[in-house]
Scaffold this motif. Structure first.
Motif, PDB file in Angstrom:
ATOM      1  N   HIS A   1       9.020 -10.079 -12.607  1.00 59.64           N
ATOM      2  CA  HIS A   1       9.064  -9.012 -12.368  1.00 59.64           C
ATOM      3  C   HIS A   1       6.885  -8.986 -12.530  1.00 59.64           C
ATOM      4  O   HIS A   1       6.161  -9.848 -12.565  1.00 59.64           O
ATOM      5  N   VAL A   2       6.871  -8.454 -11.175  1.00 62.43           N
ATOM      6  CA  VAL A   2       5.803  -8.649 -10.203  1.00 62.43           C
ATOM      7  C   VAL A   2       5.229  -6.986  -9.998  1.00 62.43           C
ATOM      8  O   VAL A   2       5.493  -6.307  -9.796  1.00 62.43           O
ATOM      9  N   ARG A   3       3.928  -6.461 -10.784  1.00 61.74           N
ATOM     10  CA  ARG A   3       3.430  -5.398 -10.414  1.00 61.74           C
ATOM     11  C   ARG A   3       2.250  -5.918  -9.700  1.00 61.74           C
ATOM     12  O   ARG A   3       1.253  -6.185 -10.145  1.00 61.74           O
ATOM     13  N   GLU A   4       1.965  -4.429  -8.833  1.00 65.49           N
ATOM     14  CA  GLU A   4       0.936  -4.560  -7.641  1.00 65.49           C
ATOM     15  C   GLU A   4      -0.055  -3.542  -7.903  1.00 65.49           C
ATOM     16  O   GLU A   4       0.285  -2.989  -8.043  1.00 65.49           O
ATOM     17  N   PHE A   5      -1.764  -3.952  -8.254  1.00 61.80           N
ATOM     18  CA  PHE A   5      -2.378  -2.538  -7.857  1.00 61.80           C
ATOM     19  C   PHE A   5      -3.568  -3.186  -7.257  1.00 61.80           C
ATOM     20  O   PHE A   5      -3.771  -4.276  -7.161  1.00 61.80           O
ATOM     21  N   ARG A   6      -3.754  -2.076  -6.441  1.00 58.30           N
ATOM     22  CA  ARG A   6      -4.854  -2.839  -5.052  1.00 58.30           C
ATOM     23  C   ARG A   6      -5.636  -2.014  -5.739  1.00 58.30           C
ATOM     24  O   ARG A   6      -6.587  -0.931  -6.007  1.00 58.30           O
ATOM     25  N   ILE A   7      -6.561  -2.849  -5.401  1.00 59.35           N
ATOM     26  CA  ILE A   7      -8.278  -2.591  -5.428  1.00 59.35           C
ATOM     27  C   ILE A   7      -9.429  -2.230  -4.415  1.00 59.35           C
ATOM     28  O   ILE A   7      -9.597  -3.620  -3.358  1.00 59.35           O
ATOM     29  N   PRO A   8     -10.090  -1.028  -4.591  1.00 57.23           N
ATOM     30  CA  PRO A   8     -10.598  -1.147  -3.390  1.00 57.23           C
ATOM     31  C   PRO A   8     -12.090  -1.078  -3.149  1.00 57.23           C
ATOM     32  O   PRO A   8     -12.753  -1.139  -4.030  1.00 57.23           O
ATOM     33  N   TYR A   9     -12.446  -1.023  -2.162  1.00 54.71           N
ATOM     34  CA  TYR A   9     -13.763  -1.853  -2.155  1.00 54.71           C
ATOM     35  C   TYR A   9     -14.714  -1.433  -1.899  1.00 54.71           C
ATOM     36  O   TYR A   9     -15.058  -0.040  -1.191  1.00 54.71           O
ATOM     37  N   GLY A  10     -15.471  -0.222  -3.030  1.00 56.59           N
ATOM     38  CA  GLY A  10     -16.502   0.851  -2.921  1.00 56.59           C
ATOM     39  C   GLY A  10     -15.419   2.145  -4.185  1.00 56.59           C
ATOM     40  O   GLY A  10     -14.197   1.741  -4.516  1.00 56.59           O
ATOM     41  N   THR A  11     -16.143   3.100  -3.788  1.00 50.03           N
ATOM     42  CA  THR A  11     -15.095   4.124  -4.299  1.00 50.03           C
ATOM     43  C   THR A  11     -14.204   5.129  -3.728  1.00 50.03           C
ATOM     44  O   THR A  11     -13.338   5.917  -3.895  1.00 50.03           O
TER      45      THR A  11
END
Length: 291
Positions: free
Chosen positions: A208-218
């Motif tokens: 199983h794969v779960r994806e978390f998106r990481i932003p550049y900044g806030t």
């Protein structure tokens, strides 16, 4: 670390023949600790995503500063927990059930009696993108260490960066060079999305794969407050990481010193905070067949 200090810093590295291309000095340790705190927030306070029930033996591969190893030791106080890394783990308060070992898991597995086949309930690793030159071989090693029914969880990423959902990093000249250098060294800089396939080929099931998106900044923090810490960290630290990574990654490709510096000069601008810019953190878990 400000821009001038970051650019003039001289990192130290692992004294080993392994492929790992990132530093191992105190500045890197501080970065890893802050990154771990940001990722913990991103994952809503859950350091792992695997549904473990009373594990008795746990292994953290490439444990770095030992922050996750110690968290696992605290979460599962009745388990024996090992953290393995190429470099010595810096001193930190450590639960009594945690042991750190300096070494390469590829050389320890099956040779050191603490890493006998089919002896672990859970094997974990995070961000080995710069250290594994044979992912399928590595995942097969992990599968061999797992008991029937045991779980592996691998948290990693791709070097692809996005702007408003579309890949933007393919246009960055320095990133093109990094991809070229990585391929020459046998590194998979898209391992985040490829680990699922490696696990399946290695015989793991229930992948199983779960994806978390990481932003550049806030920019995403108002709607997703869990991204604030890791977003600030990414905007502040990632360009520094790549700035020092480039010379090691492109070594052997025939670039002159002037060309390498020209590549490095673009990193800070390309990786600055920007609304809509992010990358993906992949959490992949798989189970070994059996009860």
């Amino acid at each position: 670390m400000n821009g001038a200090a970051a650019e003039t810093r001289t990192p130290t590295y692992h004294n080993t023949d392994a492929a790992y291309t990132l530093p191992n000095d105190s500045t890197e340790h501080a970065r890893l600790e802050d990154q771990a705190a940001g990722l913990l927030s991103l994952m809503h306070g859950q350091v792992i995503q695997t549904p473990l029930v009373n594990p008795s033996r746990i292994l953290d591969v490439g444990c770095g500063t030992g922050v996750v190893t110690c968290a696992l030791g605290s979460l599962f106080p009745h388990a024996t927990v090992y953290g393995v890394d190429l470099s010595p783990v810096p001193a930190r308060p450590t639960p009594p059930n945690v042991t750190f070992i300096q070494g390469d898991i590829g050389k320890l597995a099956g040779r050191d009696p603490r890493f006998s086949p089919a002896s672990f309930d859970f094997v974990f690793n995070r961000l080995l993108v710069c250290g594994i030159t044979d992912w399928l071989g590595y995942v097969r090693t992990v599968a061999g260490l797992l008991r029937p029914g045991g779980w592996a969880e691998m948290q990693d990423l791709n070097y692809a960066h996005y702007r408003n959902g579309k890949v933007c990093s393919a246009d960055w000249k320095w990133m093109q060079a990094v991809y070229q250098g990585a391929a020459q060294k046998g590194l998979d800089v898209e391992c985040g999305s490829n680990i699922k396939g490696y696990m399946e080929v290695a015989g793991l099931v229930d992948v199983h794969v779960r994806e978390f998106r990481i932003p550049y900044g806030t920019w995403a923090a108002e709607k997703r407050p869990e991204t604030r810490h890791i977003g600030e960290h990414t905007a502040r630290e990632n360009w520094v990481l790549y700035y020092h990574l480039i010379p090691r990654m492109v070594d052997g490709l025939g670039y002159s010193e002037e060309e390498v510096e020209a590549l490095r000069s673009r990193v800070r601008g390309d990786m600055g905070p920007e609304d809509g810019k992010d990358w993906v953190f992949y959490v992949t878990r798989g189970r070994k067949l059996g009860n």
